[in-house]
Write a protein that holds these residues in place. Structure first.
Motif, PDB file in Angstrom:
ATOM      1  N   GLY A  61       0.840  -1.204   0.000  1.00 51.81           N
ATOM      2  CA  GLY A  61       0.000   0.000   0.000  1.00 51.81           C
ATOM      3  C   GLY A  61       0.867   1.242   0.000  1.00 51.81           C
ATOM      4  N   LEU A  62       0.491   2.235  -0.819  1.00 52.40           N
ATOM      5  CA  LEU A  62       1.297   3.455  -0.931  1.00 52.40           C
ATOM      6  C   LEU A  62       0.407   4.682  -1.013  1.00 52.40           C
ATOM      7  N   ARG A  63       0.915   5.817  -0.533  1.00 52.28           N
ATOM      8  CA  ARG A  63       0.222   7.076  -0.779  1.00 52.28           C
ATOM      9  C   ARG A  63       0.676   7.610  -2.124  1.00 52.28           C
ATOM     10  N   MET A  64      -0.253   7.993  -2.965  1.00 51.30           N
ATOM     11  CA  MET A  64       0.100   8.646  -4.235  1.00 51.30           C
ATOM     12  C   MET A  64      -1.025   9.602  -4.605  1.00 51.30           C
ATOM     13  N   ASP A  65      -0.624  10.831  -4.963  1.00 53.14           N
ATOM     14  CA  ASP A  65      -1.594  11.820  -5.425  1.00 53.14           C
ATOM     15  C   ASP A  65      -1.533  11.841  -6.950  1.00 53.14           C
ATOM     16  N   VAL A  66      -2.580  11.363  -7.604  1.00 54.50           N
ATOM     17  CA  VAL A  66      -2.545  11.253  -9.068  1.00 54.50           C
ATOM     18  C   VAL A  66      -2.462  12.613  -9.759  1.00 54.50           C
ATOM     19  N   THR A  67      -2.797  13.684  -9.048  1.00 59.59           N
ATOM     20  CA  THR A  67      -2.763  15.010  -9.680  1.00 59.59           C
ATOM     21  C   THR A  67      -1.346  15.570  -9.757  1.00 59.59           C
ATOM     22  N   ASP A  68      -0.410  14.926  -9.060  1.00 61.87           N
ATOM     23  CA  ASP A  68       0.963  15.441  -8.954  1.00 61.87           C
ATOM     24  C   ASP A  68       1.887  14.555  -9.793  1.00 61.87           C
ATOM     25  N   CYS A  69       2.306  15.056 -10.964  1.00 60.18           N
ATOM     26  CA  CYS A  69       3.064  14.190 -11.883  1.00 60.18           C
ATOM     27  C   CYS A  69       4.402  13.770 -11.284  1.00 60.18           C
ATOM     28  N   THR A  70       4.978  14.592 -10.418  1.00 61.11           N
ATOM     29  CA  THR A  70       6.255  14.217  -9.792  1.00 61.11           C
ATOM     30  C   THR A  70       6.042  13.044  -8.839  1.00 61.11           C
ATOM     31  N   ASP A  71       4.956  13.103  -8.079  1.00 63.26           N
ATOM     32  CA  ASP A  71       4.622  12.017  -7.151  1.00 63.26           C
ATOM     33  C   ASP A  71       4.334  10.726  -7.932  1.00 63.26           C
ATOM     34  N   VAL A  72       3.618  10.858  -9.032  1.00 60.58           N
ATOM     35  CA  VAL A  72       3.279   9.676  -9.843  1.00 60.58           C
ATOM     36  C   VAL A  72       4.558   9.043 -10.396  1.00 60.58           C
ATOM     37  N   HIS A 119      -6.550  14.877 -15.434  1.00 61.55           N
ATOM     38  CA  HIS A 119      -5.096  15.016 -15.334  1.00 61.55           C
ATOM     39  C   HIS A 119      -4.492  13.793 -14.631  1.00 61.55           C
ATOM     40  N   GLY A 120      -5.222  13.242 -13.646  1.00 57.83           N
ATOM     41  CA  GLY A 120      -4.722  12.082 -12.893  1.00 57.83           C
ATOM     42  C   GLY A 120      -4.444  10.884 -13.799  1.00 57.83           C
ATOM     43  N   PRO A 121      -5.460  10.399 -14.544  1.00 63.80           N
ATOM     44  CA  PRO A 121      -5.192   9.279 -15.455  1.00 63.80           C
ATOM     45  C   PRO A 121      -4.105   9.607 -16.477  1.00 63.80           C
ATOM     46  N   PHE A 122      -4.071  10.882 -16.952  1.00 63.49           N
ATOM     47  CA  PHE A 122      -3.021  11.264 -17.913  1.00 63.49           C
ATOM     48  C   PHE A 122      -1.642  11.071 -17.289  1.00 63.49           C
ATOM     49  N   ASN A 123      -1.450  11.594 -16.065  1.00 64.29           N
ATOM     50  CA  ASN A 123      -0.148  11.445 -15.388  1.00 64.29           C
ATOM     51  C   ASN A 123       0.246   9.976 -15.268  1.00 64.29           C
ATOM     52  N   CYS A 124      -0.719   9.156 -14.851  1.00 64.37           N
ATOM     53  CA  CYS A 124      -0.413   7.732 -14.620  1.00 64.37           C
ATOM     54  C   CYS A 124      -0.168   7.000 -15.934  1.00 64.37           C
ATOM     55  N   ARG A 126       0.823   8.265 -18.771  1.00 64.71           N
ATOM     56  CA  ARG A 126       2.080   8.701 -19.411  1.00 64.71           C
ATOM     57  C   ARG A 126       3.262   7.990 -18.782  1.00 64.71           C
ATOM     58  N   ALA A 127       3.280   7.970 -17.438  1.00 65.36           N
ATOM     59  CA  ALA A 127       4.420   7.353 -16.731  1.00 65.36           C
ATOM     60  C   ALA A 127       4.492   5.854 -17.008  1.00 65.36           C
ATOM     61  N   VAL A 128       3.344   5.187 -16.935  1.00 65.06           N
ATOM     62  CA  VAL A 128       3.339   3.723 -17.083  1.00 65.06           C
ATOM     63  C   VAL A 128       3.348   3.332 -18.571  1.00 65.06           C
ATOM     64  N   GLY A 129       2.639   4.092 -19.400  1.00 62.45           N
ATOM     65  CA  GLY A 129       2.526   3.763 -20.827  1.00 62.45           C
ATOM     66  C   GLY A 129       3.879   3.761 -21.524  1.00 62.45           C
TER      67      GLY A 129
END
Ligand SMILES: NC(=O)c1ccc[n+]([C@@H]2O[C@H](COP(=O)([O-])OP(=O)(O)OC[C@H]3O[C@@H](n4cnc5c(N)ncnc54)[C@H](O)[C@@H]3O)[C@@H](O)[C@H]2O)c1
Length: 262
Positions: A61-72, A119-124, A126-129
């Motif tokens: 389990g982790l804390r992650m804010d999907v709105t923050d691209c650096t955090d993602v 923006h949240g799904p976009f950040n995730c 982009r990073a994972v895709g």
């Protein structure tokens, strides 16, 4: 039918502390995936992972804010290094926002709803895709909403933000289709979770949601009941499996018939 292609995969689920996200995390953990449960509410995400591990699954389990691209980027990097290459991403984090007429929304409400839902799904993605494209393998499933395709009064921000998430997911699916990465949307109708209960509580709209409401162009739910989170999760599980190998760039609506799609 036994679902294959999930066992042994590393799965990142956002919004995993919520009703649908936690059902998805449980479903994929039961299918043998190593589940990373991420949520802005890190404590509840960690509690979910603890309970999955108690049941014999591999989970973190982790804390992650999907709105923050650096955090993602940080979380994705940590997961890939400490758990394994992410094979399945499920974007389930979301907020409903206030039910109001479009002309009544404040700028801050627009920004918050779009920050989390679009923006949240976009950040995730982009990073994972990018990583999945390099590996030429992966599955991305966004939990959107049937609101993305039905114009309803009072949900202008929410529906528009979900329409953006649908488009982004299907566009990425088109761009990565030749690289072995499948991208899909599961579009639930009203599902019994904290999100929908808050909506009914605040606006007393439970009966209208169930039976339809002429002035908001709601058709009700022909099936006569709301979905349970597990009924959304089982569709996500199927789409993530090898049994759905030819499904990509499309939306599967799971709403008890309420969007009356031909
Ligand atoms: N419940 C419904 O009727 C319904 C219908 C259609 C679509 N959906 C969609 O399903 C998804 C899951 O909704 P739910 O019903 O489980 O709601 P929920 O409120 O139970 O869960 C949403 C989760 O998202 C998390 N979250 C919010 N902002 C975040 C952020 N910035 N970063 C990371 N996590 C964040 C919350 O902490 C919460 O745990 C959402 O995307 C929602 O829009 C729900």
């Amino acid at each position: 039918m036994k679902l294959t292609g999930i066992e042994g995969s590393t799965v990142l689920v956002t919004g995993a502390a919520g009703g649908i996200g936690s059902a998805v995390a449980s479903c994929l953990a039961t299918a043998g995936a190593s589940v990373v449960a991420a949520d802005i509410d890190g404590e509840r995400a960690t509690a979910l992972a603890d309970s999955l591990r108690e049941g014999g699954s591999t989970a973190l389990g982790l804390r992650m804010d999907v709105t923050d691209c650096t955090d993602v980027e940080r979380v994705v990097d940590t997961v890939e290094r400490s758990v394994g290459p992410i094979g399945i991403l499920v974007n389930a984090a979301g907020v409903l926002g206030r039910v109001a007429a479009l002309t009544e929304y404040e700028d801050a409400e627009w920004e918050r709803v779009f920050a989390v839902n679009a923006h949240g799904p976009f950040n995730c993605m982009r990073a994972v895709g990018r990583r999945m494209a390099e590996r030429r393998h992966g599955r991305i499933i966004t939990v959107g909403s049937n609101s993305a395709a039905i114009v309803k009064t009072g949900q202008g921000l929410y529906g528009a933000s979900k329409a953006a998430a649908h488009y982004l997911t299907n566009c990425l699916g088109l761009e990565l289709a030749g690289l072995g990465v499948r991208c899909l949307v599961v579009a639930p109708g009203t599902t019994e979770t904290a999100m929908s209960r808050t909506n009914w509580h605040l606006s007393g709209r439970r009966e209208a949601l169930l039976h339809g409401e002429q002035d908001s162009y709601r058709v009700g739910i022909p099936r006569g009941r709301f979905a349970q989170p597990e009924e959304i999760a089982s569709v996500v599980g199927f789409l993530a499996s090898d049994q759905a190998a030819h499904l990509t760039v499309t939306t599967v609506t799971v709403d008890g018939g309420s969007s009356l799609r031909p």
